[in-house]
Design a protein around this motif. Sequence first.
Motif, PDB file in Angstrom:
ATOM      1  N   SER A  33      40.875 -21.189 -61.193  1.00 54.86           N
ATOM      2  CA  SER A  33      39.678 -21.034 -60.360  1.00 54.86           C
ATOM      3  C   SER A  33      39.977 -20.035 -59.254  1.00 54.86           C
ATOM      4  O   SER A  33      41.134 -19.675 -59.002  1.00 54.86           O
ATOM      5  CB  SER A  33      39.266 -22.375 -59.750  1.00 54.86           C
ATOM      6  N   ASP A  52      37.271 -14.499 -65.209  1.00 56.28           N
ATOM      7  CA  ASP A  52      36.025 -14.901 -65.835  1.00 56.28           C
ATOM      8  C   ASP A  52      34.942 -14.897 -64.768  1.00 56.28           C
ATOM      9  O   ASP A  52      35.212 -15.097 -63.578  1.00 56.28           O
ATOM     10  CB  ASP A  52      36.175 -16.295 -66.442  1.00 56.28           C
ATOM     11  N   LEU A  53      33.702 -14.658 -65.188  1.00 62.29           N
ATOM     12  CA  LEU A  53      32.609 -14.619 -64.225  1.00 62.29           C
ATOM     13  C   LEU A  53      32.230 -16.025 -63.769  1.00 62.29           C
ATOM     14  O   LEU A  53      32.076 -16.303 -62.585  1.00 62.29           O
ATOM     15  CB  LEU A  53      31.397 -13.916 -64.842  1.00 62.29           C
ATOM     16  N   ARG A  54      32.100 -16.925 -64.746  1.00 57.82           N
ATOM     17  CA  ARG A  54      31.681 -18.297 -64.444  1.00 57.82           C
ATOM     18  C   ARG A  54      32.903 -19.202 -64.374  1.00 57.82           C
ATOM     19  O   ARG A  54      33.564 -19.449 -65.380  1.00 57.82           O
ATOM     20  CB  ARG A  54      30.698 -18.785 -65.506  1.00 57.82           C
ATOM     21  N   PRO A  59      32.222 -18.230 -58.108  1.00 55.41           N
ATOM     22  CA  PRO A  59      32.256 -17.338 -59.274  1.00 55.41           C
ATOM     23  C   PRO A  59      33.380 -16.321 -59.142  1.00 55.41           C
ATOM     24  O   PRO A  59      33.910 -16.085 -58.054  1.00 55.41           O
ATOM     25  CB  PRO A  59      30.881 -16.657 -59.230  1.00 55.41           C
ATOM     26  N   GLY A  60      33.725 -15.688 -60.270  1.00 55.75           N
ATOM     27  CA  GLY A  60      34.797 -14.713 -60.274  1.00 55.75           C
ATOM     28  C   GLY A  60      34.555 -13.530 -59.366  1.00 55.75           C
ATOM     29  O   GLY A  60      35.503 -12.885 -58.905  1.00 55.75           O
ATOM     30  N   THR A  61      33.289 -13.221 -59.079  1.00 54.11           N
ATOM     31  CA  THR A  61      32.977 -12.090 -58.208  1.00 54.11           C
ATOM     32  C   THR A  61      33.476 -12.293 -56.777  1.00 54.11           C
ATOM     33  O   THR A  61      33.600 -11.328 -56.020  1.00 54.11           O
ATOM     34  CB  THR A  61      31.462 -11.835 -58.179  1.00 54.11           C
ATOM     35  N   GLU A  62      33.771 -13.545 -56.414  1.00 52.50           N
ATOM     36  CA  GLU A  62      34.296 -13.810 -55.076  1.00 52.50           C
ATOM     37  C   GLU A  62      35.647 -13.134 -54.866  1.00 52.50           C
ATOM     38  O   GLU A  62      36.039 -12.835 -53.738  1.00 52.50           O
ATOM     39  CB  GLU A  62      34.448 -15.324 -54.868  1.00 52.50           C
ATOM     40  N   THR A  76      32.915 -11.749 -69.281  1.00 55.12           N
ATOM     41  CA  THR A  76      31.616 -12.414 -69.330  1.00 55.12           C
ATOM     42  C   THR A  76      31.181 -12.563 -70.776  1.00 55.12           C
ATOM     43  O   THR A  76      31.889 -12.195 -71.696  1.00 55.12           O
ATOM     44  CB  THR A  76      30.568 -11.612 -68.531  1.00 55.12           C
ATOM     45  N   SER A  80      25.376 -13.762 -70.082  1.00 52.70           N
ATOM     46  CA  SER A  80      25.380 -13.460 -68.646  1.00 52.70           C
ATOM     47  C   SER A  80      25.709 -11.996 -68.396  1.00 52.70           C
ATOM     48  O   SER A  80      26.309 -11.629 -67.401  1.00 52.70           O
ATOM     49  CB  SER A  80      26.405 -14.350 -67.928  1.00 52.70           C
ATOM     50  N   SER A  83      24.546 -10.447 -65.145  1.00 52.19           N
ATOM     51  CA  SER A  83      25.368 -10.827 -63.995  1.00 52.19           C
ATOM     52  C   SER A  83      26.623  -9.979 -63.933  1.00 52.19           C
ATOM     53  O   SER A  83      27.118  -9.653 -62.851  1.00 52.19           O
ATOM     54  CB  SER A  83      25.744 -12.313 -64.085  1.00 52.19           C
ATOM     55  N   SER A  87      27.981  -7.609 -60.989  1.00 55.74           N
ATOM     56  CA  SER A  87      29.329  -7.675 -60.432  1.00 55.74           C
ATOM     57  C   SER A  87      29.932  -6.280 -60.282  1.00 55.74           C
ATOM     58  O   SER A  87      30.708  -6.024 -59.357  1.00 55.74           O
ATOM     59  CB  SER A  87      30.230  -8.542 -61.316  1.00 55.74           C
TER      60      SER A  87
END
Length: 466
Positions: A33, A52-54, A59-62, A76, A80, A83, A87
């Motif tokens: 995570s 991973d995005l989700r 989320p992975g973009t963080e 992804t 998605s 999304s 990103s």
Amino acid sequence: MSHILIVEDETIIRSALRRLLERHQYQVSEAGSVQEALERHTPAEFDLIISDLRLPGAPGTELIQHAGERPVLIMTSYASLRSAVDSMRMGAVDYIAKPFDHDEMLQAIERILSEQPSGQAPTASAVPQSATAGQTDLGIIGRCAPMQDLFVKIRKVAPTDSNVLILGESGTGKELVARALHNLSRRAKSPMVSVNCAAIPDTLIESELFGHEKGAFTGATAGRTGLVEAAHGGTLFLDEIGELPLEAQARLLRVLQEGEIRRVGSIQSQKVDVRLIAATHRDLKTLAKTGQFREDLYYRLNVIALRLPALRERESDVLEIADAFLVRQAERLGLERLSFARDAQMAILRYSWPGNVRELENAIERAAILCEKPEITAEHLGIDVELEEMDASYEDSGRHPATSDSSSNEPTEDLSLEDYFQHFVLEHQDHMTETELARKLGISRKCLWERRQRLGIPRRKTGTGE
């Protein structure tokens, strides 16, 4: 040695990725995570972050805002994909759609690391060592005359902005050609957005490609950037363009003619600068004559047509490609160097390979797993003259690994990404419909069917409805 961080909550995928990268001389760390990644690691210590995005929690973009100048590659699914494009707007260096194969991931990593000004050149090569020096910039093996002619055309066409139509049977490697065209173009440092037109439902294709405004249709709670707009400045690769609905074809024609798009639900147009590369295994000219494909779009696409020969037309390349796959499988399985017995070489040369390069790769993977000695025989390949006269049946024992092991409820950590897909389908198809399977995997039903065909996974015959 480049240091890569993998952030993925699914243990099988994370483990498979780690083993793949370690086999290609990358140093790998992992986390399940974003929170775990930030607690255990400092982003600055890595050359690349693959996330991973989700994910559970954030989320992975963080990770993008914590990574600073370090590149973040987002994984992804087609479900998605929009999304993922968002990103990239947030700063991700690229995205890659799941499920994906080993070569696709390795090529993406090599390209990203090579583009980093302070990064080291990657030690692993996506191009088999058996390729000639003149071919390494393309990443495609091909000594036969048709392929050499193709390479010449690729190098001539790549620096231009002309539209390109790649023709060839399924499994011949059309996306490799598209990637080579992009990498040798002036747009190489901009994104190449790949879209499988057959994998997106007809009802969503226009929104996916051209974006939509808030309230454009039920469920459109916010505006979305389309994939064409996301490719601005770069290359848009439309695979299986023959599956594109007529309404979307009309919109795409406007992109080619006017260089502009209009989002679904909008009355305003906006300019886009994209180079279009399309691919298909269908006869677009015939489809145009029967009204199934717009004739004006066909002529717009057919500025330059590149035809990929079928594997059966590349006799002088077959053994070289087979050897490259065998080396890759030996490395993947941790085996000493494998070799082909004389009867195996003859079988490879005499078989017509209706599934082309993908079928050859699957046959060699099967042989590498089943062989008990360093030498692979024709029996291990599971191909013979009778196979040439049979339909491409999923029940054909020579087309895929024995499912008795793959359907086990206890997956091992050595599963590859393709193995994971196969394991998931075989484990759940008895109690899940095709629609449910596709939803869980984050792909469309059509994409699920295509991957069944490509990997040779039979569809279980049951009396349950879809």
